[in-house]
Each structure stands twice: as structure tokens, then as C-alpha cells.
Write an enzyme that holds these catalytic residues in place. Structure first.
Site, short mmCIF file in Angstrom:
data_model
loop_
_atom_site.label_atom_id
_atom_site.label_comp_id
_atom_site.label_asym_id
_atom_site.label_seq_id
_atom_site.Cartn_x
_atom_site.Cartn_y
_atom_site.Cartn_z
N ASP A 420 0.67 -1.23 -0.14
CA ASP A 420 0.12 0.00 -0.05
C ASP A 420 0.81 1.28 -0.17
O ASP A 420 1.76 1.41 0.61
CB ASP A 420 -0.90 -0.02 1.24
N GLU A 473 1.28 -0.40 -4.98
CA GLU A 473 0.39 0.80 -5.33
C GLU A 473 1.32 1.93 -5.38
O GLU A 473 1.60 2.43 -4.38
CB GLU A 473 -0.73 0.75 -4.37
#
Length: 743
Positions: A420, A473
Site C-alpha cells: 500500500d 500501489e
């Protein structure tokens, strides 16, 4: 109680013990050699105790009664003629009764020096095997070994129901060179809740802290860590793991990912209490078959590491090593993973090494100082999320994070991690104004320590767990995210294509009459599509915070909204790159996602929603069954424009191609409500082009403009190609043809 005996310790040491400030508690409590004789002495600090006796474990005989040397509860006594140490217990009398206890201060250190060395070097990859709380049997006694890192603490005590949450009991042994503390507590077993009471370097008591290495946590809003049984889970996925390790290059395979928030995919309507979460085992029974039926290859879970606040969706974790108790135990979660693998589904997890919350029971200022995070707020505090940032340059933090990544891959057989907010880790000035950040040693904005950590995590993850996928990401143009570390890259296998997502959604939100002026928003991604190994994400981030659902982003009346969405999905599934779709998008959830409730499954009673679900199922099967749609997803040779310039009609035409000998797929995307009959398209190869999927089919809710199963090519050249086909192009639709091999 007022007749105090004289201690062999000096008064300063006695005072330090009873005030819980002794710097080497194991040197004074427990059994030791008498300082002037060859005999033995036992010393115990047991607040509120009235008498203490030493019992020989082997014979159960009374060996000695200890003398009270301080009214706070410090006892001491010599053991007569005993010369050799032996196993013993203490019989302790309180006002409420008498108990027999095992003395934790009779046990030696149980930590391996090599483990301490590697941990402090920043290269330990399995710290979770000995840090935290682990059930052990020592000298025939069952108990739990507690280990925690708190280098700046003057004292660390384990507290729980077993000692009335009183930090005077069970002060831990410190390893001065490493800042690691440990204690073995006999008879503390699985199911026990515990925390650490820590006195900082100024002897100020900190808020009770959860264990950063806890393997289980209490269910929120409670915040204690929990001891669990050593896992004896019997995995049933040997074939899956063997095939994964020996599998071909994943870049050439069909990868279609279904992203899920476990707490809101579906709720238990029959549950007596709220929130009525499905358990890991219930999800194994319901979610896994659904993913199989829909044709997805992988399931990606939003973070399952324990987190205190539901509204963070798991992205503000505190128990990095603890699967959230919301849905069951760690063993239950292993069962869920096992069921995925037995069903042929890969399981990916969101992993959050970029930041952590400021909750007082968490790792922030863990021992009174900033050991996990940077002390300087310009490096250690995230302004967007009001969270703390790990100190990636500290060796012990490196061991912590590297071990955590390996923990999920190794202990839970996870097939990959989606990391993330990588951009927030890479840039020192991420979301900061001038003067709010500190440059690196070269004066630049790159976070060199974070880069090194990501490279190490990826390198070690791939080496130790063959066949896994590491996905970033990453929302900027950072070069080489998915290139190997030895080529100067970050070492990820894949990167989310945020540019494609942003541009294409912006385009689709426009009224078709204006799309001709923004044609490049649909074509620009092909300029850089092969600069990285991309995943095309339609994630949870696109359907929250007022953005609305995907279907409600689409313009026009209800029919056009659904037609636009179907066409867009067709474009996505034929565009180079692996696929990711957030739950609910596969049946056109109308409302934006709400983590506090189930998806609106009742919408499937309506044909329009059922049609979108059927389309996504068929897109997945088409994507997997036509090699040209996936074999060269990450290779520029896998794509060829036939017509990228028809902005006036908002039509895109391209070929998807596979390895040598693979039949190509022809894709036509029409993004206006106008249909066209006998539309000429140039194609390089002659043959019959079978219509494999048409998003305008009536089975999906479309107008059913089609080509009666396919079209034959004609040998006369067109549009710079040697052959042509004449096709019917439906409105707001994507049509996929596959060239059939000649007899």
C-alpha cells in the site's frame, strides 16, 4: 510482618527491587550462589505475600522458609546445606489463601545470540519465531516465553490477568546490547491476554502497550495482545504450493483479481449481534465458490492485520502479525487460505509498511522514545493520514518489516503482497510543503532508506517464496518499480496502473458528445503500457469518499449508464495489463461502498445488474481462454493499433497478440450511442474472425447488435492492412473477435 530480617543485599538494591527500578532483576531474584559461602540463596519479590516457602520439585519436600526483608513483599533465605541448584517451586501464603507457583526467575535466557545479532543487524527474516509470545515447555513446565524490543526502557514488565495487571510482578530480563527483554512465565497458556508495562529512561510509566509481535489480539475495542497455541495446522495445499513454485512466468498468465473487504462483502443476516461479520470459515464456504464461479484467478483482501478502527479498513494496523479477530482465529484464516488454494484461487493480501496509527497502545513512542518511527515530525509523521512513519533506516525496524512480509508468505501460504501507498514511502516530500521535510544525504527528495527496504523485502520474498507476486500501489512515474533490483529497480513484480485508471474513468464520466475532444485519455496509456508490468485497478478507492459507484459515474439515462459500464469493462479486459476489480463493481452496485454494511446483493434481482455480473464472468473466462488477451500483457509485441485516431466517432480498434503461433484477437470499442452497419476494419491476417464476446448482447442487457457469430475477411487491403473485415458495431459496446486457425 514487622520483624524484618536483614538482607544480604545492600539497602540501595533492596530499594531498587521494591520500587521496581532494579536494572538487572534476574541477578537478584531467583536462585543464586551465596556471596560468601558455597551454598544457595533464593530471593522473591511477591507483593502482598505473607509467607514464602521453597519446595523441591523432585521430592515435593519443604526446603526452606524465606525471610521477609521488606514489607513491600521482598523475601530471601538460604537453603541450608544445599550446594547445587535444583528445580523448585514457591508456596506462597496470602490473606486470601495459599498457592504454589513456579518461580519465573529460576529460568535462564532462552534467546539465541545469533538471533539477537541478526535482529540488530537488520537482516533477520523470521523474528516472529522468537519475538512476541510463544508457548514453550521448559524443564517439563508449560508456559509462555515473552520477548519484546524496548531499547530505551528502564523496565519492562508483562502484565495480564495472571498478575492483576500489576507491573511489579514479572519484570523482564534485559539484553543490554540489543534492547531486547524476555521472561518465561510458567503456566501462562494460550488464551491469556497481556500487555507490556514500560518505564521509560526517566522512569515514567507509559500507557500499557500491545505486543508489536503479537500473533493474536483482542477484538476491538479491547486492545490487549493474546497468547495462542503453537500452530499445528495441517495444510492441504501441497500441490498448489509445488505448482506455484514451479510455475511459468506469471507475466504471461491470465491474472484477474477480485478485491474484497471481508467485513462488508456479505453480512450474516441471521446473527443475533451486530456487526454480523461472516467468519473466515463462513467466507471460505461462500466467498471462495463465488470467486471461482465468476472466473477470477485471484482474491485480494484489504488488510487483515489487526487494526483498532473499523473506518481505517485495515490500513492503520497495530497488530502486524495478528490476523484480525473480527472474523476468527489465525487457524481459521489458514483454513480460508487453504480453501482458496484447493479451489484454484491465489490469495493476495494488502500489506501496509508505510505508516501506522498513533493509538496509545500501539508502537508509537513504544518505550517512551521513538524506536519504530522517526522522532522528527518532518520524517516521522504523515500529514494526510495523521499517522506515524517507520524509521526505515533503523536496523531493528528493518528486521521487523522484512519478517512481517515473510510471515504472511511463509506461515499463511499467501501468494503475494500488494504494498500500500508505495509513493508515500519513496518521497521524503510526499504531501509536504517546502520546509516541512528533510532532504536525504545527497540533498534529494528520495527516501533512500525506504527504497533499500522495499528492495530487500522484494528480493527476499521472491527468493524464499518462489512463485509469489509482489505488487506496488505506486501513483507516480518513479522509474523501474517492477524492474529487478540488480537492474536498478525496486524489485516488484507488478505495479498498479493508476494513470490508466484516472484517465479512462475521467473519459468515461464525460457525455459521449464531448468524448471526441478527449480521445487521448483512452489512448495515452498505450504510450507507457509496457514500461512496467502493470495491473489495471478499479479498486475500492474509486468508489468511496463521495466519488460514487462506477455505474453512477457513467453519463446518460439508466440504459446508457449500464451500456457505458459494460463497454468500459470490455475495454479494460482487452487492454494490456492484469485486471483488478473491487467487490460490488461486478454487478454494478449503485451506491458507493460503505464498510459498515453488506454489498447490495438484492440488486441481482434486476436484469440490468444481473447482466453486468454475467458480463464480468464471461470477460474473465474469455480473457483466460483466448491466449492473445493475456500471453503478452507485459510485452509491447502483444498490442497493435489498427485505428487509434478515430476521435470523431470515439471508436478504438486494436489487436491483442500472443506468442508465436497464437491467433490474434481483434477488439472494437465504440464509446458513443451510435451503431454502425458494414463498418470496414483493416486486419493484417486473413481468415474467419469469430465473435467471442459482445458487451451489447441481450444476455447482458444490451441492444443485441451483433455479427451472427463472426465475419470472414476479404483480401482487398484497407487502412494500411492487407485484408479487411466488414462488421456491425453496436452502440456503447466492446466486441472481441478471435481469428480462427485455417483448416
Amino acid at each position: 510482618m514487622d520483624n524484618l530480617a536483614k538482607s544480604l543485599l545492600d539497602s540501595a538494591e533492596v530499594t531498587a527491587i521494591v520500587n521496581v527500578k532494579h536494572q538487572d532483576i534476574f541477578a537478584v531474584l531467583g536462585m543464586h550462589q551465596h556471596p560468601t559461602t558455597s551454598g544457595l540463596i533464593v530471593r522473591a519479590f511477591l507483593p502482598e505475600a505473607q509467607t514464602v516457602e521453597v519446595i523441591d520439585n523432585k521430592t515435593n519436600n519443604l526446603v526452606a522458609e524465606l525471610n521477609l526483608i521488606d514489607k513491600a513483599g521482598l523475601f530471601e533465605g538460604t537453603l541450608g546445606r544445599r550446594r547445587n541448584s535444583f528445580n523448585y517451586r514457591l508456596r506462597v501464603s496470602y490473606a486470601s489463601g495459599t498457592v504454589i507457583i513456579d518461580d519465573p526467575y529460576r529460568y535462564p535466557s532462552l534467546i539465541n545470540d545469533d538471533d539477537l545479532y541478526l535482529f540488530c543487524e537488520g537482516t533477520h527474516e523470521q523474528v516472529y519465531q522468537w519475538m512476541g509470545a510463544h508457548e514453550l515447555e521448559v524443564d517439563g513446565v508449560q508456559g509462555t516465553h515473552f520477548v519484546v524490543w524496548a531499547p530505551d526502557a528502564n523496565r519492562v514488565s508483562v502484565v495480564g490477568d495472571f498478575n492483576y495487571w500489576d507491573g511489579r510482578h514479572h519484570v523482564m530480563r534485559k539484553h543490554p546490547g540489543s534492547g531486547v527483554w524476555e521472561i518465561f512465565l510458567p503456566n501462562v497458556v494460550a488464551g491469556t491476554s497481556y500487555k507490556y508495562e514500560i518505564a521509560d529512561k526517566y522512569d515514567h510509566i507509559q500507557p500499557l502497550k500491545a505486543d508489536p509481535y503479537a500473533l493474536s489480539m483482542q477484538l476491538a475495542p479491547d486492545t490487549a495482545s493474546k497468547v495462542i497455541h503453537n500452530s499445528n495446522y495441517q495444510w492441504q495445499d501441497t500441490q498448489w504450493m509445488d505448482e506455484r513454485a514451479s510455475s511459468a512466468n506469471p507475466y504471461n498468465g491470465a491474472i484477474s483479481i477480485y478485491e474484497v473487504h471481508l467485513g462488508s462483502w456479505k453480512r450474516n443476516s441471521q446473527a443475533e449481534f451486530s456487526p454480523a461479520y461472516l467468519t473466515y470459515r463462513e467466507l471460505a464456504e461462500q466467498l471462495v465458490p463465488y470467486v471461482v464461479d465468476m472466473g477470477f484467478t485471484h482474491l485480494q483482501l484489504m488488510p487483515v492485520s489487526e487494526y483498532p478502527f473499523d473506518g481505517s479498513w485495515g490500513y492503520q494496523p497495530i497488530g502486524l502479525f495478528a490476523p484480525t479477530a473480527r472474523f476468527g482465529s489465525a487457524e481459521d484464516f489458514k483454513y480460508f487460505v487453504d480453501c482458496c488454494h484447493k479451489a484454484g484461487i491465489g490469495l493476495l493480501l494488502d500489506w501496509v509498511p508505510g505508516h501506522f496509527p498513533t493509538d496509545e497502545h500501539g508502537t508509537g513512542k513504544f518505550d517512551g522514545s521513538c524506536i519504530y518511527e522517526h522522532a522528527d515530525l518532518r520524517q516521522g509523521f504523515h500529514p494526510d493520514w495523521q499517522t506515524l512513519i517507520y524509521n526505515y533506516g533503523r536496523a531493528e525496524v528493518q528486521s521487523y518489516l522484512i519478517s512481517n512480509a515473510n510471515y504472511w508468505l511463509d506461515q499463511f501460504h499467501i501468494d503475494g503482497l500488494r504494498v500500500d501507498a508505495v509513493a508515500s514511502m519513496l518521497y521524503l516530500d510526499y504531501s509536504r510543503e517546502a520546509g516541512e521535510w528533510l532532504p536525504n544525504i545527497h540533498g534529494g527528495r528520495e527516501n533512500l532508506e525506504a527504497i533499500a527496504l522495499l528492495q530487500q523485502v522484494n528480493t527476499r520474498s521472491y527468493l524464499k517464496n518462489p512463485g509469489v507476486m509482489m505488487i506496488a500501489e505506486e501513483s507516480t512515474a518513479w522509474p523501474g518499480v517492477s524492474k529487478p533490483v540488480d537492474c536498478g529497480g525496486l524489485g516488484f513484480g507488478f505495479k498498479w496502473n493508476m494513470g490508466w485508471m484516472n484517465d479512462s474513468l475521467k473519459y468515461m464520466e464525460r457525455d459521449p458528445i464531448y468524448r471526441q475532444h478527449h480521445h487521448n485519455e483512452m489512448t495515452f496509456s498505450l504510450v507507457y503500457s509496457f514500461s512496467e508490468n502493470f495491473v489495471l485497478p478499479l479498486s475500492h478507492d474509486e468508489v468511496v469518499h463521495g466519488k460514487g459507484s462506477l455505474v453512477n459515474k457513467m453519463p446518460g439515462d439508466d440504459w446508457q449508464k449500464f451500456a457505458n459500464l459494460r463497454a468500459y469493462y470490455g475495454f479494460m479486459w482487452t487492454h494490456p495489463g492484469k485486471k483488478l476489480m473491487f467487490m460490488g463493481c461486478e454487478f454494478a452496485q449503485r451506491d458507493e461502498w460503505n464498510h459498515d454494511q453488506s454489498l447490495d446483493w438484492h440488486l441481482l434481482e434486476h436484469d440490468s445488474h444481473k447482466g453486468v455480473q454475467s458480463l464480468v464472468r464471461d470477460l474473465n473466462h474469455t480473457y483466460r481462454s483466448i491466449p492473445a488477451l493475456h500471453e503478452l500483457d507485459c510485452d509491447g509485441n502483444g498490442f497493435e493499433w489498427i485505428d487509434s485516431q478515430n476521435s470523431q466517432q470515439s471508436i478504438l480498434i486494436y489487436l491483442r497478440k500472443g506468442k508465436q503461433g497464437t491467433a490474434p484477437a481483434l477488439v472494437i470499442v465504440n464509446l458513443t450511442p451510435t451503431s454502425y452497419q458494414n463498418y470496414c476494419v483493416g486486419v493484417p491476417q486473413a481468415g474467419f474472425y469469430r465473435e467471442c464476446l459482445n458487451t451489447d448482447s441481450s444476455i447482458y442487457g444490451g441492444s443485441n447488435v451483433n455479427n451472427n457469430g463472426g465475419v470472414d475477411s476479404q483480401s482487398n487491403a484497407y487502412g494500411g492492412q492487407d485484408n479487411r473485415v466488414t462488421i456491425n458495431i453496436p452502440p456503447l459496446a466492446t466486441v472481441i473477435f478471435e481469428l480462427q486457425p485455417s483448416d
